[in-house]
Design a protein around this motif. Structure first.
Motif, PDB file in Angstrom:
ATOM      1  N   THR A   1       0.834  -1.200   0.000  1.00 31.31           N
ATOM      2  CA  THR A   1       0.000   0.000   0.000  1.00 31.31           C
ATOM      3  C   THR A   1       0.869   1.251   0.000  1.00 31.31           C
ATOM      4  OG1 THR A   1      -0.133   0.073   2.413  1.00 31.31           O
ATOM      5  CG2 THR A   1      -1.787  -1.245   1.257  1.00 31.31           C
ATOM      6  N   GLY A   2       0.207   2.395   0.041  1.00 26.07           N
ATOM      7  CA  GLY A   2       0.927   3.660   0.041  1.00 26.07           C
ATOM      8  C   GLY A   2       1.167   4.175  -1.365  1.00 26.07           C
ATOM      9  N   THR A   3       1.944   5.239  -1.448  1.00 28.49           N
ATOM     10  CA  THR A   3       2.246   5.896  -2.712  1.00 28.49           C
ATOM     11  C   THR A   3       3.728   5.760  -3.014  1.00 28.49           C
ATOM     12  OG1 THR A   3       0.490   7.512  -2.328  1.00 28.49           O
ATOM     13  CG2 THR A   3       2.169   8.099  -3.950  1.00 28.49           C
ATOM     14  N   THR A   4       4.056   5.483  -4.260  1.00 22.50           N
ATOM     15  CA  THR A   4       5.458   5.367  -4.648  1.00 22.50           C
ATOM     16  C   THR A   4       6.114   6.738  -4.630  1.00 22.50           C
ATOM     17  OG1 THR A   4       4.947   3.485  -6.071  1.00 22.50           O
ATOM     18  CG2 THR A   4       7.048   4.611  -6.455  1.00 22.50           C
ATOM     19  N   PRO A   5       7.206   6.913  -3.875  1.00 19.66           N
ATOM     20  CA  PRO A   5       7.879   8.217  -3.823  1.00 19.66           C
ATOM     21  C   PRO A   5       8.518   8.584  -5.163  1.00 19.66           C
ATOM     22  CG  PRO A   5       8.555   6.805  -1.991  1.00 19.66           C
ATOM     23  CD  PRO A   5       7.829   5.935  -2.963  1.00 19.66           C
ATOM     24  N   GLN A   6       8.862   9.853  -5.300  1.00 11.20           N
ATOM     25  CA  GLN A   6       9.487  10.349  -6.532  1.00 11.20           C
ATOM     26  C   GLN A   6      10.975  10.631  -6.353  1.00 11.20           C
ATOM     27  OE1 GLN A   6       6.656  13.605  -6.935  1.00 11.20           O
ATOM     28  NE2 GLN A   6       5.793  12.628  -8.761  1.00 11.20           N
ATOM     29  N   THR A   7      11.540  10.196  -5.223  1.00 19.15           N
ATOM     30  CA  THR A   7      12.978  10.343  -4.995  1.00 19.15           C
ATOM     31  C   THR A   7      13.544   9.038  -4.453  1.00 19.15           C
ATOM     32  OG1 THR A   7      12.870  11.082  -2.683  1.00 19.15           O
ATOM     33  CG2 THR A   7      12.656  12.784  -4.397  1.00 19.15           C
ATOM     34  N   ILE A   8      14.811   8.812  -4.742  1.00 19.05           N
ATOM     35  CA  ILE A   8      15.478   7.607  -4.264  1.00 19.05           C
ATOM     36  C   ILE A   8      15.575   7.619  -2.742  1.00 19.05           C
ATOM     37  CG2 ILE A   8      17.598   6.249  -4.358  1.00 19.05           C
ATOM     38  CD1 ILE A   8      15.941   6.284  -6.983  1.00 19.05           C
ATOM     39  N   THR A   9      15.833   8.780  -2.163  1.00 17.79           N
ATOM     40  CA  THR A   9      15.966   8.863  -0.708  1.00 17.79           C
ATOM     41  C   THR A   9      14.686   8.413  -0.016  1.00 17.79           C
ATOM     42  OG1 THR A   9      17.595  10.636  -0.843  1.00 17.79           O
ATOM     43  CG2 THR A   9      16.423  10.397   1.237  1.00 17.79           C
ATOM     44  N   GLU A  10      13.534   8.840  -0.518  1.00 15.29           N
ATOM     45  CA  GLU A  10      12.272   8.429   0.103  1.00 15.29           C
ATOM     46  C   GLU A  10      11.981   6.957  -0.146  1.00 15.29           C
ATOM     47  OE1 GLU A  10      10.449  10.078   2.352  1.00 15.29           O
ATOM     48  OE2 GLU A  10      12.188  11.420   2.213  1.00 15.29           O
ATOM     49  N   MET A  11      12.412   6.423  -1.282  1.00 18.56           N
ATOM     50  CA  MET A  11      12.287   4.982  -1.509  1.00 18.56           C
ATOM     51  C   MET A  11      13.133   4.215  -0.502  1.00 18.56           C
ATOM     52  SD  MET A  11      12.317   4.734  -5.669  1.00 18.56           S
ATOM     53  CE  MET A  11      11.041   5.561  -6.655  1.00 18.56           C
ATOM     54  N   ALA A  12      14.328   4.760  -0.206  1.00 17.54           N
ATOM     55  CA  ALA A  12      15.181   4.129   0.801  1.00 17.54           C
ATOM     56  C   ALA A  12      14.506   4.165   2.166  1.00 17.54           C
ATOM     57  CB  ALA A  12      16.535   4.830   0.849  1.00 17.54           C
ATOM     58  N   ARG A  13      13.831   5.254   2.478  1.00 16.36           N
ATOM     59  CA  ARG A  13      13.111   5.327   3.751  1.00 16.36           C
ATOM     60  C   ARG A  13      11.977   4.297   3.784  1.00 16.36           C
ATOM     61  NH1 ARG A  13      15.266   9.534   6.394  1.00 16.36           N
ATOM     62  NH2 ARG A  13      15.996  11.340   5.193  1.00 16.36           N
ATOM     63  N   GLY A  14      11.362   4.058   2.650  1.00 18.54           N
ATOM     64  CA  GLY A  14      10.346   3.014   2.586  1.00 18.54           C
ATOM     65  C   GLY A  14      10.930   1.640   2.850  1.00 18.54           C
ATOM     66  N   ALA A  15      12.094   1.375   2.272  1.00 18.27           N
ATOM     67  CA  ALA A  15      12.772   0.092   2.511  1.00 18.27           C
ATOM     68  C   ALA A  15      13.137  -0.048   3.982  1.00 18.27           C
ATOM     69  CB  ALA A  15      14.014  -0.018   1.638  1.00 18.27           C
ATOM     70  N   LEU A  16      13.600   1.026   4.585  1.00 19.24           N
ATOM     71  CA  LEU A  16      13.937   0.993   6.009  1.00 19.24           C
ATOM     72  C   LEU A  16      12.696   0.758   6.865  1.00 19.24           C
ATOM     73  CD1 LEU A  16      16.562   3.873   6.140  1.00 19.24           C
ATOM     74  CD2 LEU A  16      16.986   1.461   6.666  1.00 19.24           C
ATOM     75  N   GLY A  17      11.568   1.345   6.464  1.00 22.70           N
ATOM     76  CA  GLY A  17      10.324   1.109   7.193  1.00 22.70           C
ATOM     77  C   GLY A  17       9.941  -0.357   7.178  1.00 22.70           C
TER      78      GLY A  17
END
Length: 280
Positions: free
Chosen positions: A71-87
């Motif tokens: 779920t959620g929204t796909t971020p538009q930056t690599i840094t926020e994608m990394a935060r998603g992976a960390l979550g």
């Protein structure tokens, strides 16, 4: 358990994202978390590669925020994608992991290590490149026409991932057969909104800036960098840049291979991964 049969599970993070994932392999080992390519989901991981690694290590495949069944929204930056992976990693309660990042997943893996250096023991960067690297600021028209097509088919995989040689194309057909063998509990195809967000993030990451290479000194973990000798999506020169600027890196280049070298040489690459991860 196998990539062909492992159950797709879900777990909810502190930010209320529900992540879809599969977890299997040799228990009691440090898990290897796989980070996937542009428009990829859990079922795009090659069973031949994953199962060989799972014979010696626990493996975790997952969909990041907004991808596939997550779920959620796909971020538009690599840094926020990394935060998603960390979550996701935090939701599993993991405090030490190894990372295997392919393509876009390799961008994310670099950011995860830089944001949380104490989390990652060893790092594998496959078919990927550094922020601001060479010839990464958007794909050429012929590549882009295959990469962003609304509905992709096997012909797009053959073009983007495999060299235009008889041997490589034959290996591509074998790979496609493997990833579509599983018919039950398959993941959902990432949406066009996910495609567009990932595309924007990739373009931002690729804005030319050789000064960004200095960031790689912050990756002190043992790192395995690998690619095909003619990657058209993330040009192979970028693997040399990674290996040259990450302090403790080794490099493997596979012959007659494009972006999907790890699917052309799944058993060989899995053997290198296991060798690398099993080092003392």
């Amino acid at each position: 358990m196998s990539q062909y049969t492992a159950t797709t599970l879900t777990i909810t993070s502190n930010n209320q994202t529900s992540y879809a994932y599969r977890r299997f392999g040799k228990t009691g080992t440090i898990p290897v978390v796989f980070l996937q390519h542009f428009r990829g989901n859990i079922d795009n991981w090659d069973p031949a590669l994953v199962d060989d690694i799972a014979a010696e290590r626990e493996v975790i495949l997952f969909d990041n925020s907004g991808v596939g069944r997550s779920t959620g929204t796909t971020p538009q930056t690599i840094t926020e994608m990394a935060r998603g992976a960390l979550g996701f990693i935090d939701a599993l309660g993991l405090t030490t992991v190894d990372l295997l990042g392919f393509s876009l997943g390799g961008f994310i893996a670099q950011e995860v290590v830089l944001l949380r250096p104490h989390l990652v023991r060893r790092l594998i960067l496959a078919g990927t490149g550094p922020e601001g690297g060479r010839d990464m600021h958007g794909w050429k028209d012929d590549i882009r026409s295959h990469a962003i097509k609304d509905v992709q088919g096997a012909e797009d995989i053959y073009y983007l991932f495999f060299a235009q040689t008889q041997n490589s194309q034959a290996k591509g057909q074998e790979f496609v057969g493997r990833i579509f063998t599983r018919t039950e509990d398959r993941d959902e195809t990432p949406s066009l909104a996910t495609r567009d967000a990932q595309d924007e993030a990739i373009i931002r990451w690729g804005i030319p800036n050789m000064g960004k290479l200095a960031r790689l000194a912050g990756i002190t973990q043992p790192t395995l960098v690998a690619n095909g000798n003619n990657d058209i999506m993330v040009p192979t020169v970028n693997s040399y840049l990674l290996a040259g600027h990450i302090p403790n890196a080794e490099l493997i280049i596979y012959p007659d291979a494009n972006h999907g070298f790890l699917f052309q040489y799944p058993h060989e690459f899995a053997g290198e991964v296991n060798r690398f991860l099993n080092k003392a």
